[in-house]
Every structure is written in C-alpha cells, then in structure tokens.
Design a protein around this motif. Structure first.
Motif, PDB file in Angstrom:
ATOM      1  N   VAL A 119      -2.250   0.419   6.974  1.00 35.16           N
ATOM      2  CA  VAL A 119      -2.451  -0.327   5.735  1.00 35.16           C
ATOM      3  C   VAL A 119      -3.940  -0.435   5.413  1.00 35.16           C
ATOM      4  O   VAL A 119      -4.368  -0.232   4.266  1.00 35.16           O
ATOM      5  CB  VAL A 119      -1.811  -1.726   5.840  1.00 35.16           C
ATOM      6  CG1 VAL A 119      -2.262  -2.616   4.684  1.00 35.16           C
ATOM      7  CG2 VAL A 119      -0.292  -1.615   5.861  1.00 35.16           C
ATOM      8  N   GLU A 173       0.573   4.475  -0.048  1.00 29.67           N
ATOM      9  CA  GLU A 173       0.305   5.607   0.850  1.00 29.67           C
ATOM     10  C   GLU A 173       0.714   5.278   2.280  1.00 29.67           C
ATOM     11  O   GLU A 173       1.246   6.121   3.001  1.00 29.67           O
ATOM     12  CB  GLU A 173      -1.167   6.002   0.784  1.00 29.67           C
ATOM     13  CG  GLU A 173      -1.601   6.573  -0.561  1.00 29.67           C
ATOM     14  CD  GLU A 173      -0.840   7.834  -0.933  1.00 29.67           C
ATOM     15  OE1 GLU A 173      -0.769   8.756  -0.108  1.00 29.67           O
ATOM     16  OE2 GLU A 173      -0.304   7.887  -2.068  1.00 29.67           O
ATOM     17  N   ALA A 174       0.485   4.044   2.702  1.00 33.29           N
ATOM     18  CA  ALA A 174       0.937   3.630   4.033  1.00 33.29           C
ATOM     19  C   ALA A 174       2.457   3.628   4.091  1.00 33.29           C
ATOM     20  O   ALA A 174       3.064   4.010   5.108  1.00 33.29           O
ATOM     21  CB  ALA A 174       0.377   2.251   4.376  1.00 33.29           C
ATOM     22  N   ALA A 203      -5.193   2.944   4.252  1.00 32.81           N
ATOM     23  CA  ALA A 203      -4.719   3.242   2.898  1.00 32.81           C
ATOM     24  C   ALA A 203      -5.503   2.432   1.871  1.00 32.81           C
ATOM     25  O   ALA A 203      -5.834   2.933   0.786  1.00 32.81           O
ATOM     26  CB  ALA A 203      -3.227   2.936   2.796  1.00 32.81           C
ATOM     27  N   ARG A 204      -5.837   1.207   2.220  1.00 34.57           N
ATOM     28  CA  ARG A 204      -6.624   0.369   1.326  1.00 34.57           C
ATOM     29  C   ARG A 204      -8.014   0.968   1.102  1.00 34.57           C
ATOM     30  O   ARG A 204      -8.618   0.805   0.048  1.00 34.57           O
ATOM     31  CB  ARG A 204      -6.729  -1.042   1.901  1.00 34.57           C
ATOM     32  CG  ARG A 204      -7.283  -2.075   0.914  1.00 34.57           C
ATOM     33  CD  ARG A 204      -7.360  -3.451   1.549  1.00 34.57           C
ATOM     34  NE  ARG A 204      -6.029  -3.950   1.864  1.00 34.57           N
ATOM     35  CZ  ARG A 204      -5.603  -4.253   3.092  1.00 34.57           C
ATOM     36  NH1 ARG A 204      -6.416  -4.090   4.138  1.00 34.57           N
ATOM     37  NH2 ARG A 204      -4.392  -4.709   3.292  1.00 34.57           N
ATOM     38  N   GLN A 254       0.856  -1.180   0.000  1.00 29.32           N
ATOM     39  CA  GLN A 254       0.000   0.000   0.000  1.00 29.32           C
ATOM     40  C   GLN A 254       0.901   1.241   0.000  1.00 29.32           C
ATOM     41  O   GLN A 254       1.424   1.642   1.042  1.00 29.32           O
ATOM     42  CB  GLN A 254      -0.923   0.006   1.220  1.00 29.32           C
ATOM     43  CG  GLN A 254      -2.000  -1.056   1.191  1.00 29.32           C
ATOM     44  CD  GLN A 254      -2.982  -0.848   0.048  1.00 29.32           C
ATOM     45  OE1 GLN A 254      -3.299   0.290  -0.315  1.00 29.32           O
ATOM     46  NE2 GLN A 254      -3.463  -1.946  -0.527  1.00 29.32           N
TER      47      GLN A 254
END
Length: 562
Positions: free
Chosen positions: A427, A348-349, A430-431, A346
């Motif tokens: 995570v 962004e995470a 972000a998902r 992910q």
C-alpha cells in the motif's frame, strides 16, 4: 533468437520512442463498427471507417488457429531446422514450438495450411457455417486457405465481423495464448496498462497503396477484448513500437470490457471456529441457502453478521453442528479475499493482491466435484462472507487469469519476508506511485507473470471420448429427464486430456478432464463428470454418492467398448 519470458523483476515499461503520429482504433459491438483516432501531434490523420481496406498481415495465422481448434485438426509441434528465415519467430534450430507459443510469437511455418493438411472443402464448409453463407464479396478472402497471405487486403468491418463469428470456446483457447502478447510478446511489459483486458494477435505489414503503399509500414494488432468484443488497431511502424508508444492512451481509449466470471471455488467458512447457530430474518437456519442478512453465532460466544445472495449455504457436520459453505466464481472469490485481507483504497496494491490471491488458490486448492476447494482460514486465505465490493470485483476482473509462476506465493498483512507480499508495504509503495507489476517484481524477483485459465489447465481434446458421449446422450436423456435439477448443457461438453490427478469437470467452461476411454470404469467416470455439469444448478450435483450411483446406471445403458 526467441525472446525469453520476461522475469517480473524486468517488467519495466520501455520509454516511448518517436513514432506514429496517430493510432487508428476500431471495435465491433451490436453489429456495428466503431472507430476512434488517437493523436500525438502533427497534422490531422486521414479519417477512416469500417470500409477501410487493411492488410491482413500475420493475422491469417489466427484464423488457421481458430479453424484447427474448432474442427479438432491436429496441430503438431513444429521443429525448427534453421533453414527457413521465418523460423526467427518460432524457435532455435533443433528446438520445437507448440501451438499457443506459435500463435503468440507469430510463427508462420507452424500454421502453413499445407503442413496442417487443411483442405479447401472443409475449410470453406467451416467458414460457411460460421458466417451463415459461403465466403464471398467482402469475405471472399476466407474462401480458401491459399487466399490467406500477408499482402491480402480486407475490409476492416469484414475482418471484425469474422472475429465476431468465432465460437466462444475456440475464442477462449486463442485468448489464453494471446494474453501472452502483453507479457512477453511484441507488447511485452505493457501488462501494467492492459491487465488481461487485451487478447490480440500482432501484425506488421506494408500499408495499402491508398495510404502510402510499400514505403510505409503499418503495425498493430487484432483480436478481442476480455468480453469478446472484436478489436483492431494500427499505426505507422512495427507492432512492438506501436505497443511501446501507445499502450497508456490505447488502454484508456478502449471500451470497458468485463470478462465472463468463470471457474468455480467452494469455500469452507469458519473452519477454526465451531458454530453454534445461524439465524436469519425468519429464525434459525438448519440447512439450505442463505439469502439476506444472517447472524452467525460461534461456540465461543462471538457473533458475526453475514449477507447471503444464495451463493452460501448451511450444512450439518457429522455431529449435527452447522457449517457454512460458499460457492463462487474465481474472480468473485479473489475479490472477497481482497476485501478481507487488504482493501481497495490503493488500486495498484489491490491489483497486486488480486494476482497473489489467484496464484495462491492455483497453488493450494484441492479439486472437489469440479471446483477448486479451499478453507477460509488465517492459515490459508481469509475470504469475506459478504458480497465483494465493486472496486474489489473490478480489480479481480481486470487481472482475470493473471498469476505468478515459478515462485511460491504467500502474503502477510505487515511482515515482509522472501516470496511474501506484505500488504501494508504494498500500500505504501502504491501510494508512492508504484504500479502493480512493480510491486509483484519486488516481492517475487525470480517469478514471472503468467496465464492460468480459471481452471489453471489448457484443454487437449479427446475426440473419441467426445464422440462416445455424443452417442450415449440420447439414451441417457430418457433417464435424466426424470431427475430433479437436471439441465442439459446448451452444447456438448469438451472432453480434455488429464495428465495427472483425479478426473474432474469444469462447470463454468463446460469441460471435462479425464483420460482416454479404455474400460467400463472410464465410461462411468465420463458419465459421473457429465452429471456434475448437468446438475450444476442443483444441490444434488454436489452429492458425490448420488452422482456416482446415477453415473453407473447411465453407463449400463451403453455397455459397448471402444
């Protein structure tokens, strides 16, 4: 009133407003100006190229900043009186503004050449040296400080070429200030799209007569991308509105830019687990760098395969047991932490974890021999002993220099707590579509996103120390030529004022931090830290006893006091 620094909790992208139907974008690489146009409906925009005339706007302040930094011209704080309307971009009455905030906020009174006592002759001499010839023709606008005015029109390719001529050290100083534009300047809250890839000075001014004249406002920015590529963009409207409307598409349209991996971090590996041996392709390794696949055998019977590329080495402790130490750039270190503590499935995470890891390093590392020093441990940060993945390294570079300020930074795999980033939770969020800045805001609601150069420190140059070093070097060179591993830095190091702590050298950026010269011990200190730079590529550069002995020898060659 000045806009205060935005809290992480408030970093939410403002919805795009109706505005410019197109955005003109240009950059310079390999001596050539490249252009593109972004459209948001409406008729086809008027085409343009590097010959386009553009208003200088408030970009003139950037060139004064560069000149002053590179020539060591004093830049005293500007105190607002409340009588000048331009101070709305500077500070409240009775308050003061320093140079970097003045640049990011576009404080014109701060950079007035008359206030800074910038003369025509030194100004012209400086830009003649930078450009290779006296300012004339397309660069005539740089011929004298008085020619710098918002209404001055310049050729776009000339503007980009001048930005391209700025020395790397001065550019880095300006970039550190301009990174704030996407955090809390006129590009506030667009950091989620740009990361630290855009380092620009904003401007807003009337369009040229050929493109609408005074009836049309042109807003945008110019400066550099993370790799030093000069960039310019503009559209109809004020610069803040341009950022709000175009940030996502502009970020996608800009050419890829990879920052220089600077900074220095040394890592003591496996500090909680004593080693029995390190074995490589040619058998046991008793001392020296690791190249290729090796197996680390622990005293508890466990073993671990590691891949070395010359950036890790085996040393021996006082009892003769092997120890593994790594030496990395800051971004490489951050990427190794991301690989070890989290992952990149992910993105962004992973970006949020990269910023957290860099922040933790800034808050907890010790300074040893010019590097930040930290242990690989579950009690601090776990650091992968293998080369970082391409995805982790991309995330570290994309967030280069970004850190959390005004909060203690911690993280855990799956246990949420105050001021603690829980990786599994990040995570999951972000998902669900959360951006990295939203993840950080939820974790550190009282924190702010800030800038820490890879040293975490800005440079206030000590001219007398630099002058003394320049005079001493010719004598030192006769001695140093016979020292194994010595390589003279390509340019004279910057010597920067140290406010607190022990002196140190920042090898990746060729800087020394210390106090003003006042005694023989100060001169020894300057010699000592210079040697860390000159021996940066050799193991002897990390031998403090050897460096100190040699520094004392060098200092005796220049016994004069200042």
């Amino acid at each position: 009133m000045m806009r205060p620094s935005a809290a992480l909790a408030a970093i939410l992208l403002v919805p795009a407003l109706a505005g410019a139907a197109s955005l003109d974008v240009a950059w310079r690489r390999d001596g050539q100006t490249q252009v593109t146009q972004l459209r948001d409906g409406g008729p086809a925009p008027q085409p343009f190229d590097g010959g386009r005339a553009v208003p200088l706007g408030s970009l003139w302040k950037l060139f004064v900043y560069v000149y002053a930094v590179d020539t060591r011209t004093p830049l005293p704080a500007y105190r607002c009186t409340g009588r000048d309307p331009e101070e709305v971009y500077c500070c409240d009455a009775g308050k003061s503004v320093e140079r970097d905030a003045a640049l990011a906020q576009s404080c014109g009174p701060f950079f007035a050449p008359r206030r800074l006592r910038i003369g025509d002759a030194p100004w012209r001499a400086y830009w003649t040296e930078r450009l290779g010839s006296a300012p004339a023709g397309d660069t005539a606008w740089l011929g004298a400080p008085a020619r710098l005015s918002p209404e001055r029109t310049v050729r776009l390719d000339s503007l980009l070429a001048v930005l391209d001529s700025v020395p790397a050290a001065s550019r880095a100083e300006a970039e550190s200030a301009l990174l704030r534009v996407v955090l809390d300047g006129r590009g506030a809250d667009t950091v989620r799209w740009f990361g630290s890839q855009l380092r620009v000075k904003t401007f807003s001014w009337h369009e040229t007569p050929q493109r609408g004249g005074s009836d049309q406002r042109l807003g945008g920015a110019a400066g550099w991308l993370a790799d030093g590529t000069p960039v310019w963009f503009a559209g109809t409207g004020a610069s803040a509105a341009i950022f709000r409307q175009w940030a996502p598409r502009l970020a996608a349209a800009l050419p890829p830019a990879q920052p220089e991996d600077s900074g220095c971090v040394t890592v003591d590996y496996f500090t909680r687990y004593p080693l029995r041996s390190v074995t490589g392709p040619r058998g046991p390794v008793t001392k020296g760098p690791l190249n290729g696949r090796h197996v680390v055998q622990f005293e508890n019977g466990n073993s671990l395969a590691v891949q070395g590329t010359g950036d890790m080495l085996v040393e021996r402790d006082a009892a003769g047991r092997p120890q593994v130490r790594g030496r990395f750039t800051v971004n490489e270190y951050v990427a190794r932490v991301v690989d070890r503590e989290g992952g990149t499935a992910q993105p962004e995470a992973a970006k949020a974890l990269a910023i957290a890891a860099r922040s933790y390093l800034q808050q907890n590392a010790q300074r040893v021999a010019g590097c930040q020093h930290i242990a690989d441990s579950s009690a601090t940060q776990r650091v992968s002993p293998n080369p970082p993945s391409a995805a982790a390294l991309h995330g570290a570079r994309w967030t280069d220099q970004l850190v959390i300020e005004d909060a203690t930074v911690r993280y855990h795999r799956d246990a949420p707590a105050p001021d603690t980033l829980a990786w599994t939770q990040a995570v999951a969020q972000a998902r669900d579509g959360k951006r990295f800045d939203e993840l950080l805001a939820a974790t550190w609601p009282r924190g702010t996103l800030g800038i820490a150069g890879n040293s975490g420190t800005r440079c206030r140059r000590l001219a007398s120390n630099e002058d003394w070093l320049a005079r001493a070097l010719p004598r030192w060179e006769r001695t140093l030529r016979s020292e194994a591993g010595y390589e003279r830095p390509a340019v004279l190091p910057l010597v920067c004022a140290l406010n607190t702590g022990a002196p140190y050298s920042e090898q990746s950026r060729n800087r020394i931090f210390m106090r003003p010269l006042a005694s023989r011990e100060d001169r020894i200190t300057l010699a000592h830290e210079y040697l860390h730079l000159g021996l940066r590529m050799h193991p002897r550069g990390q031998d403090e006893a050897y460096v100190e002995r040699l520094a004392r020898r060098l200092a005796e060659l220049n016994p004069e006091t200042l």
